[in-house]
Motif scaffolding. Sequence first.
Motif, PDB file in Angstrom:
ATOM      1  N   ILE A 122       0.831  -1.207   0.000  1.00 22.13           N
ATOM      2  CA  ILE A 122       0.000   0.000   0.000  1.00 22.13           C
ATOM      3  C   ILE A 122       0.865   1.257   0.000  1.00 22.13           C
ATOM      4  CG2 ILE A 122      -0.449   0.366   2.465  1.00 22.13           C
ATOM      5  CD1 ILE A 122      -3.468   0.667   1.450  1.00 22.13           C
ATOM      6  N   LEU A 123       2.033   1.165   0.630  1.00 21.22           N
ATOM      7  CA  LEU A 123       2.959   2.301   0.564  1.00 21.22           C
ATOM      8  C   LEU A 123       3.469   2.487  -0.865  1.00 21.22           C
ATOM      9  CD1 LEU A 123       4.890   1.728   3.904  1.00 21.22           C
ATOM     10  CD2 LEU A 123       3.399   3.681   3.363  1.00 21.22           C
ATOM     11  N   ASN A 124       3.738   1.389  -1.547  1.00 26.31           N
ATOM     12  CA  ASN A 124       4.156   1.483  -2.950  1.00 26.31           C
ATOM     13  C   ASN A 124       3.037   2.041  -3.826  1.00 26.31           C
ATOM     14  OD1 ASN A 124       6.835   0.658  -2.710  1.00 26.31           O
ATOM     15  ND2 ASN A 124       6.286  -1.497  -2.840  1.00 26.31           N
ATOM     16  N   ASP A 125       1.795   1.656  -3.529  1.00 18.52           N
ATOM     17  CA  ASP A 125       0.657   2.234  -4.245  1.00 18.52           C
ATOM     18  C   ASP A 125       0.633   3.745  -4.046  1.00 18.52           C
ATOM     19  OD1 ASP A 125      -0.297  -0.202  -5.180  1.00 18.52           O
ATOM     20  OD2 ASP A 125      -1.807  -0.405  -3.615  1.00 18.52           O
ATOM     21  N   GLY A 126       0.833   4.171  -2.797  1.00 16.75           N
ATOM     22  CA  GLY A 126       0.847   5.601  -2.491  1.00 16.75           C
ATOM     23  C   GLY A 126       1.982   6.321  -3.194  1.00 16.75           C
ATOM     24  N   LYS A 127       3.154   5.703  -3.198  1.00 17.65           N
ATOM     25  CA  LYS A 127       4.315   6.286  -3.883  1.00 17.65           C
ATOM     26  C   LYS A 127       3.988   6.508  -5.354  1.00 17.65           C
ATOM     27  CE  LYS A 127       7.466   3.599  -5.454  1.00 17.65           C
ATOM     28  NZ  LYS A 127       8.508   2.609  -5.655  1.00 17.65           N
ATOM     29  N   GLU A 128       3.439   5.481  -6.003  1.00 13.82           N
ATOM     30  CA  GLU A 128       3.105   5.571  -7.425  1.00 13.82           C
ATOM     31  C   GLU A 128       1.984   6.573  -7.675  1.00 13.82           C
ATOM     32  OE1 GLU A 128       4.790   4.062  -9.901  1.00 13.82           O
ATOM     33  OE2 GLU A 128       6.128   3.267  -8.360  1.00 13.82           O
ATOM     34  N   GLY A 129       0.984   6.561  -6.802  1.00 13.09           N
ATOM     35  CA  GLY A 129      -0.135   7.491  -6.962  1.00 13.09           C
ATOM     36  C   GLY A 129       0.310   8.939  -6.840  1.00 13.09           C
ATOM     37  N   TYR A 130       1.111   9.209  -5.826  1.00 18.18           N
ATOM     38  CA  TYR A 130       1.604  10.573  -5.660  1.00 18.18           C
ATOM     39  C   TYR A 130       2.515  10.982  -6.811  1.00 18.18           C
ATOM     40  CZ  TYR A 130      -0.181  11.630  -0.959  1.00 18.18           C
ATOM     41  OH  TYR A 130      -0.982  11.932   0.112  1.00 18.18           O
ATOM     42  N   ALA A 131       3.357  10.074  -7.269  1.00 18.00           N
ATOM     43  CA  ALA A 131       4.256  10.398  -8.388  1.00 18.00           C
ATOM     44  C   ALA A 131       3.438  10.737  -9.635  1.00 18.00           C
ATOM     45  CB  ALA A 131       5.208   9.237  -8.663  1.00 18.00           C
ATOM     46  N   SER A 132       2.408   9.941  -9.918  1.00 22.65           N
ATOM     47  CA  SER A 132       1.543  10.203 -11.073  1.00 22.65           C
ATOM     48  C   SER A 132       0.826  11.543 -10.924  1.00 22.65           C
ATOM     49  CB  SER A 132       0.503   9.097 -11.236  1.00 22.65           C
ATOM     50  OG  SER A 132       1.128   7.881 -11.533  1.00 22.65           O
ATOM     51  N   ALA A 133       0.339  11.799  -9.722  1.00 24.63           N
ATOM     52  CA  ALA A 133      -0.362  13.063  -9.473  1.00 24.63           C
ATOM     53  C   ALA A 133       0.585  14.248  -9.656  1.00 24.63           C
ATOM     54  CB  ALA A 133      -0.961  13.060  -8.071  1.00 24.63           C
ATOM     55  N   SER A 134       1.817  14.102  -9.184  1.00 25.35           N
ATOM     56  CA  SER A 134       2.811  15.168  -9.307  1.00 25.35           C
ATOM     57  C   SER A 134       3.114  15.474 -10.782  1.00 25.35           C
ATOM     58  CB  SER A 134       4.100  14.781  -8.573  1.00 25.35           C
ATOM     59  OG  SER A 134       5.069  15.798  -8.706  1.00 25.35           O
ATOM     60  N   GLU A 135       3.191  14.420 -11.571  1.00 26.06           N
ATOM     61  CA  GLU A 135       3.477  14.603 -12.998  1.00 26.06           C
ATOM     62  C   GLU A 135       2.310  15.233 -13.744  1.00 26.06           C
ATOM     63  OE1 GLU A 135       4.458  10.691 -14.404  1.00 26.06           O
ATOM     64  OE2 GLU A 135       6.220  10.565 -13.098  1.00 26.06           O
ATOM     65  N   THR A 136       1.098  15.051 -13.212  1.00 25.69           N
ATOM     66  CA  THR A 136      -0.094  15.462 -13.943  1.00 25.69           C
ATOM     67  C   THR A 136      -0.594  16.855 -13.591  1.00 25.69           C
ATOM     68  OG1 THR A 136      -0.747  13.170 -14.139  1.00 25.69           O
ATOM     69  CG2 THR A 136      -2.463  14.801 -14.483  1.00 25.69           C
ATOM     70  N   THR A 137      -0.564  17.197 -12.319  1.00 26.99           N
ATOM     71  CA  THR A 137      -1.114  18.498 -11.936  1.00 26.99           C
ATOM     72  C   THR A 137      -0.284  19.622 -12.535  1.00 26.99           C
ATOM     73  OG1 THR A 137      -1.871  19.907 -10.113  1.00 26.99           O
ATOM     74  CG2 THR A 137       0.162  18.665  -9.755  1.00 26.99           C
ATOM     75  N   GLU A 138      -0.949  20.702 -12.812  1.00 26.63           N
ATOM     76  CA  GLU A 138      -0.235  21.877 -13.319  1.00 26.63           C
ATOM     77  C   GLU A 138       0.019  22.877 -12.200  1.00 26.63           C
ATOM     78  OE1 GLU A 138      -2.469  23.149 -16.755  1.00 26.63           O
ATOM     79  OE2 GLU A 138      -2.128  21.229 -17.748  1.00 26.63           O
ATOM     80  N   ASN A 139      -0.465  22.575 -11.002  1.00 26.97           N
ATOM     81  CA  ASN A 139      -0.296  23.460  -9.846  1.00 26.97           C
ATOM     82  C   ASN A 139       1.081  23.211  -9.225  1.00 26.97           C
ATOM     83  OD1 ASN A 139      -0.260  24.239  -7.047  1.00 26.97           O
ATOM     84  ND2 ASN A 139      -2.495  24.400  -7.103  1.00 26.97           N
ATOM     85  N   SER A 180       5.375  11.237  -2.268  1.00 31.40           N
ATOM     86  CA  SER A 180       5.821  10.053  -3.003  1.00 31.40           C
ATOM     87  C   SER A 180       7.147   9.562  -2.424  1.00 31.40           C
ATOM     88  CB  SER A 180       5.977  10.382  -4.494  1.00 31.40           C
ATOM     89  OG  SER A 180       6.448   9.258  -5.198  1.00 31.40           O
ATOM     90  N   SER A 181       8.057  10.482  -2.200  1.00 35.89           N
ATOM     91  CA  SER A 181       9.362  10.126  -1.606  1.00 35.89           C
ATOM     92  C   SER A 181       9.195   9.587  -0.192  1.00 35.89           C
ATOM     93  CB  SER A 181      10.284  11.344  -1.575  1.00 35.89           C
ATOM     94  OG  SER A 181      10.598  11.744  -2.881  1.00 35.89           O
ATOM     95  N   GLN A 182       8.298  10.196   0.553  1.00 36.79           N
ATOM     96  CA  GLN A 182       8.049   9.735   1.922  1.00 36.79           C
ATOM     97  C   GLN A 182       7.533   8.300   1.926  1.00 36.79           C
ATOM     98  OE1 GLN A 182       4.449  10.968   4.103  1.00 36.79           O
ATOM     99  NE2 GLN A 182       5.836  11.825   5.661  1.00 36.79           N
TER     100      GLN A 182
END
Length: 154
Positions: A17-34, A45-47
């Motif tokens: 689940i931590l790996n899921d969170g890492k991947e989810g946050y990384a994807s979100a970081s790449e996608t948001t324009e904010n 993601s790093s955390q």
Amino acid sequence: MEKNNEIISDLKGLVNILNDGKEGYASASETTENPELKGIFATYSSQREAFAEELKTHLNEHGGDSENESGGVLGALHRTWIDIKQALSSKEDAAILGAIVTGEVAAIEKFDKAIEHPEIHTDHLELLQRHRTAIQQALSEIESFYHRAVSAAQ
């Protein structure tokens, strides 16, 4: 031996689940324009990656291993993080943040289940509690951004 198997199972689930969170946050970081959200998502993601590494150490100490670096079977369920993909395709911050909230709630539930049995996790209970607290803090911050994004969209 049964206790050790339970420890290994619980820790593998938490690493997943931590790996899921890492991947989810990384994807979100790449996608948001904010830019602010990009930074926050990258930090979380790093955390999550660091938390997974810490748990893998305990997993190894108990004779288990985690070969999975990108989430788990639970991730199929849980990949609400990957519901992020739908949110990401819209590039709407409220949708991305909402998907992350769902993923973080699921992570907290998973940590709570492990922490419910302190007698099983005595040698790493403090670590689990520290991770859970950090995830709860992240959730609070993400919820705050989510509520602002929803209000701004109305």
